[in-house]
Scaffold this motif. Structure first.
Motif, short mmCIF file in Angstrom:
data_model
loop_
_atom_site.label_atom_id
_atom_site.label_comp_id
_atom_site.label_asym_id
_atom_site.label_seq_id
_atom_site.Cartn_x
_atom_site.Cartn_y
_atom_site.Cartn_z
N ARG A 71 15.89 25.96 2.02
CA ARG A 71 15.83 26.87 3.17
C ARG A 71 16.73 28.08 2.99
O ARG A 71 16.45 29.16 3.45
CB ARG A 71 16.25 26.12 4.45
CG ARG A 71 15.21 25.07 4.87
CD ARG A 71 14.59 25.38 6.23
NE ARG A 71 13.25 24.80 6.33
CZ ARG A 71 13.01 23.52 6.64
NH1 ARG A 71 14.00 22.70 6.89
NH2 ARG A 71 11.77 23.10 6.73
N GLY A 76 13.40 30.46 -1.36
CA GLY A 76 13.10 29.68 -0.16
C GLY A 76 13.25 30.50 1.10
O GLY A 76 12.42 30.42 2.01
N ARG A 77 14.30 31.33 1.15
CA ARG A 77 14.53 32.11 2.36
C ARG A 77 13.42 33.14 2.56
O ARG A 77 12.95 33.36 3.66
CB ARG A 77 15.90 32.81 2.27
CG ARG A 77 16.42 33.22 3.63
CD ARG A 77 17.78 33.88 3.53
NE ARG A 77 18.64 33.27 2.51
CZ ARG A 77 19.62 33.94 1.89
NH1 ARG A 77 19.85 35.21 2.16
NH2 ARG A 77 20.36 33.34 0.99
N GLU A 80 10.38 31.40 3.81
CA GLU A 80 10.59 30.96 5.19
C GLU A 80 10.50 32.15 6.15
O GLU A 80 9.78 32.11 7.14
CB GLU A 80 11.98 30.32 5.28
CG GLU A 80 12.40 29.90 6.68
CD GLU A 80 12.02 28.46 6.97
OE1 GLU A 80 12.17 27.64 6.04
OE2 GLU A 80 11.58 28.16 8.09
N ASP A 81 11.20 33.25 5.79
CA ASP A 81 11.27 34.40 6.69
C ASP A 81 9.94 35.13 6.77
O ASP A 81 9.52 35.56 7.84
CB ASP A 81 12.34 35.40 6.21
CG ASP A 81 13.74 34.82 6.42
OD1 ASP A 81 13.82 33.75 7.06
OD2 ASP A 81 14.71 35.42 5.96
N GLY A 84 6.85 31.90 6.74
CA GLY A 84 7.06 30.72 7.57
C GLY A 84 6.72 29.44 6.83
O GLY A 84 6.30 28.45 7.43
N SER A 86 7.82 26.39 4.09
CA SER A 86 8.90 25.73 3.37
C SER A 86 8.29 24.70 2.43
O SER A 86 7.37 23.99 2.78
CB SER A 86 9.85 25.04 4.35
OG SER A 86 10.79 24.31 3.60
#
Lengths: 229, 362
Positions: A71, A76-77, A80-81, A84, A86
């Motif tokens: 995350r 990963g970030r 995710e950002d 959306g 993961s």
């Protein structure tokens, strides 16, 4: 004959392995093509980088993935950002782990056929009016197909057997990331799980042999069509 | 008629190519020379498989390459047919699929020939559904020729197509190529280092050496010149004589060939009177005598005049003779001195062997 849990593990193994190989195949062909055909500065570095997963312990690879795709990780970030999504603790993540572990095997087989591919045939195709793209799809690709088939089989078998990187990065979640080897590991750890372990072990072996026979059958069929020199 | 104009210059390491020639439609132009003379480099340059540093190549009214104007068409856009030494059939395709691979180009312009006609001419109708790995060397090369030809090219480039075949197969393929030549109007460029193939096929010969054109002209003009001997394979030099069948000597199984300088007897050729026959007389098969020899087994004897005597090359000298057509004899320097041969002298040429090279139907 199969319990629900066993069936789940087998299905999961097949699905994760299929997507791992399917997604990495175009990259594998591309990298094999570049390594087999061209000389450029940094080639040995690329070669080493592609082959690294063969020698790095899978658990360490899983941990690297966790650092990069977690995350808070570098990639990963972003995932995710922006999307959306993961990958950690998901079957897609297990696919990624399998793909990376099996990638060197895929590239190796394809690279050998790329190196053996007679460039004279491609030149002949060009003189017959085929542009580079048509030449690639009608001449080069069919001729490296036996090597691709070998690579796909090897990589698929490696994916089905993947354990270390998967359990580290994607964990051991029933129905999500608990593939055959992980299920086998789980029942071995449980008291009284010997018969279940035996069954899973047999399924693993049978699956591996089916993959081998299937690839041998396909290889023979393409060999029958033409004997490559 | 489509003509090919080539002006090719490039440097490959220590090798320097600088060749200029043209080839006419409907003719076989042979690039002849030892290996390393730059013949294949020229062919690959025409095909666009190799880049030239400088020059211009045009085919009919199309410019394929022009270093000044910055034109360099890709191989697939040049409209060439290339027959390689090693056939290069696609192993995963059948003979038919191989033959049709180049036909996509036909969307650009309608096909000039007829598939079945070519298939029949090359005698490959019975192997259309087979894969290349099951073909003999001769069959492969015939398919390769057909494939190049069926792609509807404006020039046919053949790079030593017979080099890997045995003599029997060579003759067979040469026959097919000659027939093909009769029905096309495009230039055929043919690379070889075999004198035999030059004499059987060539309308024009370009003699290459060290990347340069040493001489060009009809086979007669080029292959008979003693000064070019070093560029031709040793001992293969000689003279080409165009003759016609005069009459058949059936009782002795001989054929009498007439040419401007007289008659030549050769082992019987199955051809009718008036058929054009090209023969080669190698200079080392010609002996000289100052008086007419009596009781001698040699059949062919001509009264000739000595045109020139070359400086000695090792033990031998080359004597150029006038027998209404140029003829050459390679004799020892010792004989030349003992017979006291001089330019302008009338002598007798004894011809041991007359090689029959080609038969043209007129």
């Amino acid at each position: 004959m199969l319990t629900a849990l066993e069936w789940e593990a087998i299905q999961l193994s097949l699905r994760i392995s299929f997507w791992a190989v399917f997604i990495s195949l175009p990259f594998g062909v591309g990298i094999a093509w570049v390594l087999g055909r061209y000389n450029f500065p940094g080639k040995s570095f690329l070669d080493a980088f592609v082959n690294a997963p063969l020698v790095i312990p899978p658990v360490a690879l899983g941990y690297i993935l966790l650092v990069l795709f977690g995350r808070t990780g570098l990639f990963g970030r972003v995932l995710e950002d922006w999307l959306g999504v993961s990958l950690v603790f998901t079957w897609e993540g297990a696919s990624l782990a399998s793909a990376i572990v099996s990638f060197p095997l895929l590239v190796r087989s394809i690279r050998i056929s790329v190196e053996n591919l007679d460039q004279g045939l491609e030149k002949a195709a060009r003189t017959l009016g085929a542009n580079p793209i048509r030449t690639f799809f009608t001449i080069s690709l069919p001729l490296i197909w036996p090597g691709m088939l070998a690579g796909i089989t090897l990589a698929f078998a490696r994916c089905v057997g993947e354990f270390g990187a998967t359990i580290t990065f994607a964990s051991n979640i029933p129905g999500e990331t608990r593939t055959l080897p992980l299920a086998l590991y789980t029942v071995i750890e449980m008291p009284g799980g010997e018969s279940a372990a035996l069954r899973l072990m047999i399924f693993s072996v049978v699956l591996a042999f089916i993959a081998l026979f299937l690839s041998e059958f396909l290889a023979r069929r393409s060999r029958k069509k033409f004997r490559s020199n | 008629m489509i003509n090919l104009e080539v002006e090719a210059r490039t440097r490959l390491g220590s090798f320097n190519l600088d060749a200029e020639f043209h080839a006419l439609g409907g003719e076989v132009t042979i690039l002849f020379g030892r290996s390393g003379a730059g013949k294949t480099t020229v062919m690959e340059s025409i095909a666009g498989l190799r880049n030239l540093s400088d020059g211009k190549i045009s085919l009919g009214d199309r410019v394929l390459f022009d270093s000044c104007a910055g034109v360099n068409l890709k191989p697939e856009r040049r409209g060439i047919g290339y027959v390689f030494q090693d056939a290069r059939l696609f192993p995963h395709l059948t003979v038919r699929e191989n033959l049709l691979y180049g036909r996509r180009r036909l969307t650009l312009q309608p096909y000039k020939g007829d598939f079945n006609k070519i298939i029949d001419l090359l005698d490959i109708a019975s192997i259309l559904s087979r894969f290349p790995s099951t073909l003999s060397g001769g069959e492969m090369q015939r398919v390769a020729i057909g494939r190049a030809f069926l792609s509807n090219p404006d020039v046919l480039l053949m790079d030593e197509p017979l080099v890997s075949l045995d003599d029997l197969r060579k003759d067979e393929i040469l026959k097919y190529i000659s027939q093909l030549k009769d029905i096309v109007s495009i230039p055929i460029i043919y690379v070889t280092h075999s004198v035999d193939e030059v004499l059987k096929l060539a309308d024009k010969v370009i003699l290459m050496s060290d990347g340069n054109v040493q001489a060009s002209g009809t086979p007669n003009q080029v292959m008979g010149r003693p000064d070019l001997e070093p560029f031709v394979i040793d001992g293969a030099g000689g003279t080409v004589v165009d003759t016609v069948v005069d009459f058949q000597d059936k009782s002795h199984s001989l054929t009498n060939l007439a040419f401007p300088g007289g008659n030549l007897l050769v082992p019987r050729i199955d051809a009718s009177r008036g058929t054009h026959i090209r023969v080669r007389i190698r200079s080392r098969d010609v002996a000289l005598a100052t008086v007419r020899p009596e009781s001698i087994s040699v059949l062919n004897m001509l009264g000739v005049k000595i045109v020139s005597i070359s400086p000695p090359r090792g033990a031998v000298v080359d004597v150029v003779l006038d027998a209404k057509v140029p003829l050459r004899a390679q004799i020892t320097q010792k004989s030349a001195l003992e017979l006291n041969l001089n330019e302008g002298m009338e002598v007798f040429a004894l011809i041991k062997t007359v090689a029959v090279e080609g038969q043209e139907h007129v």
